[in-house]
Design an enzyme around this catalytic site. Structure first.
Site, mmCIF file in Angstrom:
data_model
loop_
_atom_site.group_PDB
_atom_site.id
_atom_site.type_symbol
_atom_site.label_atom_id
_atom_site.label_comp_id
_atom_site.label_asym_id
_atom_site.label_seq_id
_atom_site.Cartn_x
_atom_site.Cartn_y
_atom_site.Cartn_z
ATOM 1 N N CYS A 77 -5.098 -3.316 2.577
ATOM 2 C CA CYS A 77 -4.785 -3.348 4.009
ATOM 3 C C CYS A 77 -6.005 -3.559 4.908
ATOM 4 O O CYS A 77 -6.540 -4.641 4.970
ATOM 5 C CB CYS A 77 -3.994 -2.110 4.409
ATOM 6 S SG CYS A 77 -3.054 -2.418 5.923
ATOM 7 N N GLU A 112 0.854 -1.200 0.000
ATOM 8 C CA GLU A 112 0.000 0.000 0.000
ATOM 9 C C GLU A 112 0.893 1.254 0.000
ATOM 10 O O GLU A 112 1.950 1.264 0.631
ATOM 11 C CB GLU A 112 -0.818 -0.056 1.299
ATOM 12 C CG GLU A 112 -1.729 1.104 1.583
ATOM 13 C CD GLU A 112 -2.418 0.942 2.971
ATOM 14 O OE1 GLU A 112 -2.012 0.058 3.773
ATOM 15 O OE2 GLU A 112 -3.367 1.688 3.236
ATOM 16 N N LYS A 132 -9.341 2.367 -1.674
ATOM 17 C CA LYS A 132 -9.585 1.720 -0.380
ATOM 18 C C LYS A 132 -10.917 2.150 0.222
ATOM 19 O O LYS A 132 -11.194 3.348 0.362
ATOM 20 C CB LYS A 132 -8.440 2.062 0.571
ATOM 21 C CG LYS A 132 -8.461 1.348 1.902
ATOM 22 C CD LYS A 132 -7.201 1.692 2.685
ATOM 23 C CE LYS A 132 -7.076 0.913 3.974
ATOM 24 N NZ LYS A 132 -5.815 1.255 4.672
HETATM 25 C C1 ACM Z 1 -3.835 0.047 7.267
HETATM 26 O O1 ACM Z 1 -4.971 -0.105 6.819
HETATM 27 N N1 ACM Z 1 -2.877 0.566 6.544
HETATM 28 C C2 ACM Z 1 -3.518 -0.346 8.639
#
Ligand code: ACM
Length: 271
Positions: free
Chosen positions: A144, A40, A111
């Site tokens: 993530c 990420e 995300k």
């Molecule tokens: C995260 O979502 N980078 C912990």
């Protein structure tokens, strides 16, 4: 069979050129696997003190030199690459994952589930979940902290994902436990590409992993080592959803009982 790999490394905080150099050094002389997944925010680092700081270095995906560099690799070696990047789109910032093939950008995913201070920086992704057909199988993406929510993984698998790429900057130690179970219950391959190092007091937990549709770990990195891990796998194994000769991971579901999952409530009332 294909080779699938993860490049675990420490992106250079607020320094895209140095992040490119670090990837270049780690991949120097390496024959790339058919699918390579990076962490990420691999171009920018993670622990921004505020939105202005992230805004100053964010870039649209079509102008991002980090992605140009990765596209050059994908073109030269005929591979597919997934990487997290810091995306600026209009006046929004997104924590984005990009799927690249030899001909350029194939798909992007923004995300959905933002973690802690990310909520002050990024807009959450709200586009429908998608998977993309490629020469090496159908690919979906999560990022993530999306690990905490089983629903999108199921939806991607129901959209025939063979491989789910999961660029990460994990700080909690739990995803490495749960991802093999998501691979098992959805009968897909999952590649969780985590990062190493620490930034502004935030430490990352490494241990990137590749899990198979039987829940087995096919490869796993250590907590601190930078470099590539890889596994040889058959994406078509993800198309067999039978868990016993008479149980199918999807056809045995009972969606008529799952309605509450689609209600936008904070709390589901007990019966
Ligand atoms: C995260 O979502 N980078 C912990």
């Amino acid at each position: 069979m294909i080779r699938a790999g993860i490049l675990q490394f420490t992106p250079a905080f607020l320094n895209r050129e140095e992040s490119i150099s670090r990837v270049e050094r780690l991949l120097d002389g390496v024959e790339l696997p058919e699918l390579l997944v990076l962490p990420e925010l691999a171009d920018s680092g993670y622990a921004f003190p505020d939105r202005d700081c992230a805004w100053d270095i964010a870039m649209p995906v079509h102008w991002n030199p980090f992605l140009d560099y990765l596209h050059g690799l994908a073109e030269a070696q005929g591979t597919h690459i997934v990487s997290g990047v810091l995306e600026k789109a209009g006046n929004q910032l997104y924590n984005t994952s990009v799927l690249l093939g030899p001909a350029g950008i194939i798909g992007i995913y923004r995300k959905v589930h933002l973690f802690m201070g990310e909520k002050d920086i990024f807009s959450p992704g709200r586009a429908s979940l998608k998977t993309w057909p490629t020469a090496i199988g159908r690919i979906g993406m999560q990022i993530c902290f999306d690990w905490m929510f089983p629903e999108p993984w199921r939806i991607l698998a129901m959209q025939d994902a063979d491989l789910i790429a999961h660029p990460s900057n994990l700080v909690l130690p739990f995803a490495q436990q749960v991802i093999p179970a998501y691979a098992l219950v959805n009968r897909v391959f999952i590649l969780t590409a985590n990062r190493t190092g620490s930034e502004n007091g935030v430490s990352f937990t490494g241990r990137s992993l590749i899990a198979g549709p039987d829940g087995r770990l096919l490869a796993q990195a250590t907590e601190q080592a930078d470099g590539m891990i890889q596994a040889t796998l058959a994406p078509e194994e993800a198309r067999n959803k039978m868990i016993t000769f008479s149980n199918h991971a999807f056809r045995d579901r009972v969606p008529s009982l799952y309605g509450p999952l689609t209600e936008d409530t904070q709390r589901i009332e007990p019966f």
